[in-house]
Design a protein around this motif. Structure first.
Motif, short mmCIF file in Angstrom:
data_model
loop_
_atom_site.label_atom_id
_atom_site.label_comp_id
_atom_site.label_asym_id
_atom_site.label_seq_id
_atom_site.Cartn_x
_atom_site.Cartn_y
_atom_site.Cartn_z
N VAL A 151 16.90 21.80 0.44
CA VAL A 151 17.08 20.71 1.39
C VAL A 151 15.75 20.45 2.10
CG1 VAL A 151 17.89 22.24 3.24
CG2 VAL A 151 18.47 19.82 3.31
N THR A 152 15.43 19.18 2.27
CA THR A 152 14.27 18.75 3.03
C THR A 152 14.62 17.43 3.69
OG1 THR A 152 11.86 18.36 2.95
CG2 THR A 152 13.16 17.56 1.08
N ASN A 153 13.64 16.73 4.20
CA ASN A 153 13.92 15.45 4.86
C ASN A 153 13.81 14.28 3.90
OD1 ASN A 153 12.22 16.48 7.87
ND2 ASN A 153 14.41 16.45 7.51
N ARG A 154 14.58 13.25 4.20
CA ARG A 154 14.47 12.00 3.46
C ARG A 154 13.04 11.48 3.52
NH1 ARG A 154 17.63 8.58 6.69
NH2 ARG A 154 15.84 8.56 8.09
N HIS A 155 12.42 11.51 4.71
CA HIS A 155 11.10 10.89 4.83
C HIS A 155 10.03 11.70 4.11
CE1 HIS A 155 10.75 13.41 8.66
NE2 HIS A 155 9.56 13.60 8.12
N VAL A 156 10.30 12.95 3.78
CA VAL A 156 9.39 13.73 2.93
C VAL A 156 9.57 13.32 1.47
CG1 VAL A 156 8.83 16.04 2.09
CG2 VAL A 156 9.26 15.67 4.52
N ALA A 157 10.82 13.30 1.01
CA ALA A 157 11.09 12.96 -0.38
C ALA A 157 10.71 11.52 -0.70
CB ALA A 157 12.57 13.19 -0.69
N LYS A 158 10.80 10.62 0.30
CA LYS A 158 10.49 9.22 0.04
C LYS A 158 9.02 8.97 -0.27
CE LYS A 158 12.20 5.83 2.44
NZ LYS A 158 12.66 5.00 3.57
N LEU A 159 8.18 9.96 -0.03
CA LEU A 159 6.77 9.81 -0.40
C LEU A 159 6.61 9.75 -1.91
CD1 LEU A 159 5.24 12.30 2.18
CD2 LEU A 159 5.03 9.81 2.23
N VAL A 160 7.55 10.33 -2.66
CA VAL A 160 7.43 10.36 -4.12
C VAL A 160 8.68 9.84 -4.83
CG1 VAL A 160 5.76 12.24 -4.17
CG2 VAL A 160 8.20 12.78 -4.15
N ALA A 161 9.71 9.43 -4.09
CA ALA A 161 10.95 9.02 -4.72
C ALA A 161 11.58 7.87 -3.95
CB ALA A 161 11.94 10.20 -4.80
#
Length: 667
Positions: free
Chosen positions: A146-156
């Motif tokens: 689990v991580t943050n949406r705003h972290v994953a949105k950098l690449v997805a």
């Protein structure tokens, strides 16, 4: 100076008491390069910074600033960011004087969870890493991080069903990716990395949901390090006010805080795993957000918030405002997303109103006695041609028809062909058709009427209302003409007009479809094959590379398609054998992926994505790119058997031929 800039400057000057020295200079100068994670400079103008400060917790990533720079130090004393070394917290008693005397023992009690917290690192991205993540559920072969949406949105980006799709670089076209390094402690060497690759973004919240993303991470085989076996357990009860907690993550250099104070607090050491104790300053609100005063900086996004009193995870850190509060998604919200529903897209149910007037509906009784695909169709002296084995993540989402036969639990059987349909993706995963060219019956195409197949949930099938965009076609996977042979040719023709046999196809594909649609004819007529029978498999490439249309809850449009054609051939001594060839209809994405996966950087430099074309590819490369297994067919592939193909395979290079005309086929 523009009125807009003057207004921004005024807003910032009113906020100066909340800004560090670097931000104060920014307010006065109107623009300044600031250090971001020690990787690259990021330029913030006054308007952007003002919007960041006004955004509030949970919305910080929407303002156009690197989200890793939007964390905060809440207290400059009494909340020490303790170093982690060799999976243990380095205790500094003088820094813990504000806490109960039991805190040292409480810290030691939760140390086993340290190994399950890692740094989220990126592949093919200008940023080396983007935040923190931690194992929230673990299996024998993989884990859920689990991580943050705003972290994953950098690449997805988010798809309609809540899953994430890895993006491509706008500059190189290379696919982004992610991994998690469970080490990255102080004094760790490069060889000490404990890295596990993310195979999928299983959930990526939309902008109105909790700031959460879930990554499926593969357990490395034969790793020199021990996979974390003690993971944080999500709390059954929410954190209470003043509960003793700790934040575990990777704080990075962050100019939004007072730089002098930060340097003194962190002693100039950033980007490594830290353990920061603190307390809950506000219990969970109606939106599932709790506040805490543990020390955080950019890079802590996605950190686990552990209760030192109960030894359970009570939150997922996601944002902070300097001197005010840090925010975390509550445990109850995490439990729902990890172990319950992960999407807000509601499924429909079978009702009389579900099917539009222009569509029909067939039940199991309407489609009884259909034989489906026959693996032994090519003859008794020729090896059978079974269905390919699908990638595990695709196979897990296949629909199960109510009339399934033993040993064929997922096959939707039609006349002379079958379909394996992904209920999760609302697309056919694979189709298989038996073709008998000698017994072909020519049937003139009339006014098309498409049917929903009620042997599986109609809600998982695109229908007429989903094809409202004039640029999108209902693309037959099993070609209408292919099963039209024998006494039941008319029945076979109509069977191809089921939505389970269709995938949305963009009009751009028409640029390359003329050769694609005629492949079966060319192969059947080739003198190197025996007779006029063939088994042909077709489907979309289900690797997450889609377009989405705003038709009835987003329509997933695959960007590439594959085909494998199998016929009978003769060996030199006259024995029956197989002849198998593979093709993709593509703008080049699959070919580029093969080059990337095999680290052929010199080939990538000269390879450009372009218009849709048909490529002949080696079967073993199609398997590698899609995760499918075509069993022994790779051994009957004439493309791989050519001199060039053999040499490329020996050097682990992909084998492919762009097809312009039928003369380019390698048969």
């Amino acid at each position: 100076m523009s009125d807009k800039m003057e207004e921004s400057r005024s807003r910032l000057e009113s906020l100066l008491p909340r800004l560090g020295k670097a931000a104060e200079r920014l307010a006065r100068d109107g623009g300044e390069s600031v250090r971001a994670l020690g990787l690259r400079s990021a330029v913030l103008d006054a308007e952007t910074l003002a919007r960041a400060l006004d955004a509030g917790p949970g919305k910080l990533e929407s303002v156009g600033v690197n989200p890793m720079a939007l964390e905060a130090i809440i207290r400059l004393t009494g909340r020490p960011p303790l170093i982690v070394r060799n999976d243990a917290v380095v205790i500094e008693p003088p820094l813990l004087e504000e806490f109960p005397i039991t805190i040292t023992g409480q810290i030691k009690a939760v140390e086993p969870a340290l190994a399950s917290v890692g740094r989220i690192e990126f592949v093919n991205h200008e940023m080396a890493w983007g935040g923190t993540g931690w194992v929230v559920d673990s299996g024998a072969d993989d884990a859920l991080v689990v991580t943050n949406r705003h972290v994953a949105k950098l690449v997805a980006k988010r798809s309609a069903d809540g899953r994430g799709v890895f993006l491509r670089s706008p500059y190189s076209g290379a696919r982004y990716g992610a991994s998690i390094d469970f080490n990255e402690e102080v004094d760790a060497r490069v060889t000490d990395a404990r890295n596990a690759s993310a195979t999928a973004v299983e959930y990526l919240a939309d902008d109105t949901g909790a700031d959460v993303a879930l990554l499926r991470v593969k357990r490395p085989l034969n790793a020199a390090w021990i996979w974390p076996d003690s993971i944080p357990i999500l709390a059954d009860e929410e954190a209470g006010l003043d509960e003793l907690v700790a934040l575990i993550g990777y704080p990075a250099y962050d100019t939004r805080n007072d730089v002098t104070a930060m340097e003194r607090y962190f002693r100039g050491l950033y980007d490594v795993k830290r353990f920061a104790p603190g307390r809950v300053t506000r219990a969970a609100d109606s939106g599932g957000v709790i506040s805490h005063d543990c020390t955080s900086l950019g890079g802590n996004s996605g950190s686990v918030l552990l209760s030192l009193e109960r030894r359970v995870a009570v939150g997922l850190h996601f944002a902070g405002q300097y001197g005010i509060a840090n925010s975390a998604v509550s445990a109850a919200t995490l439990r729902r997303l990890v172990f319950g529903s992960r999407t807000t897209v509601a499924g429909a149910v079978l009702q009389e109103t579900f099917v539009e007037a222009k569509d029909g509906l067939h039940t199991a009784d309407d489609l009884k006695d259909r034989n489906g695909y026959v693996p032994g169709f090519l003859g008794e002296t020729t090896p059978p041609v079974p269905w390919p084995t699908l990638a595990p993540e695709i196979a897990a989402g296949l629909a199960k028809p109510v009339d399934a036969l033993p040993g064929r639990p997922h096959e939707l059987r039609y006349t002379h062909f079958g379909v394996l349909f992904s209920q999760d993706l609302k697309l056919p995963a694979a189709t298989a058709v038996n073709i008998d060219g000698k017994r072909a019956v020519r049937i003139k195409r009339g006014e098309d009427k498409w049917f929903v197949d009620a042997r599986i949930d109609p809600a998982c099938q695109y229908t007429a209302k989903h094809y409202g965009d004039q640029a999108i076609d209902r693309g037959h996977m099993v070609r209408r003409e292919d099963p039209n042979w024998g006494d039941d040719a008319i029945e076979a023709n109509f069977d191809t007009f089921h939505y389970t046999n269709a995938a949305p196809q963009h009009a751009l594909l028409n640029q390359g479809k003329s050769l694609w649609q005629g492949l079966e004819n060319y192969i059947l007529d080739n003198s190197r094959t025996e007779g006029f029978k063939a088994c042909v498999f077709t489907g979309p490439i289900l690797n997450g590379d889609y377009e989405y249309l705003p038709e009835e809850g987003d329509v997933r449009v695959p960007l590439e398609f594959w085909k494998v054609a199998v016929m009978t051939a003769k060996t030199e001594d006259g024995q029956d054998t197989l002849h198998a060839t593979a093709y993709v209809l593509s703008q080049g994405h699959l070919i580029r992926k093969l080059l990337e996966d095999r680290q052929r950087s010199e080939a990538l430099e000269g390879f450009r994505l372009g218009a849709y074309r048909t490529f002949q590819v080696a079967i073993r490369d199609l398997e590698a790119a899609t995760g499918m297994n075509f069993h022994d067919l790779r051994n009957y592939d004439p493309l791989a058997a050519t001199k060039a193909g053999s040499e490329a395979i020996a050097q682990d290079e992909p084998v492919f031929v762009p097809l312009e005309t039928a003369a380019d086929l390698v048969l």
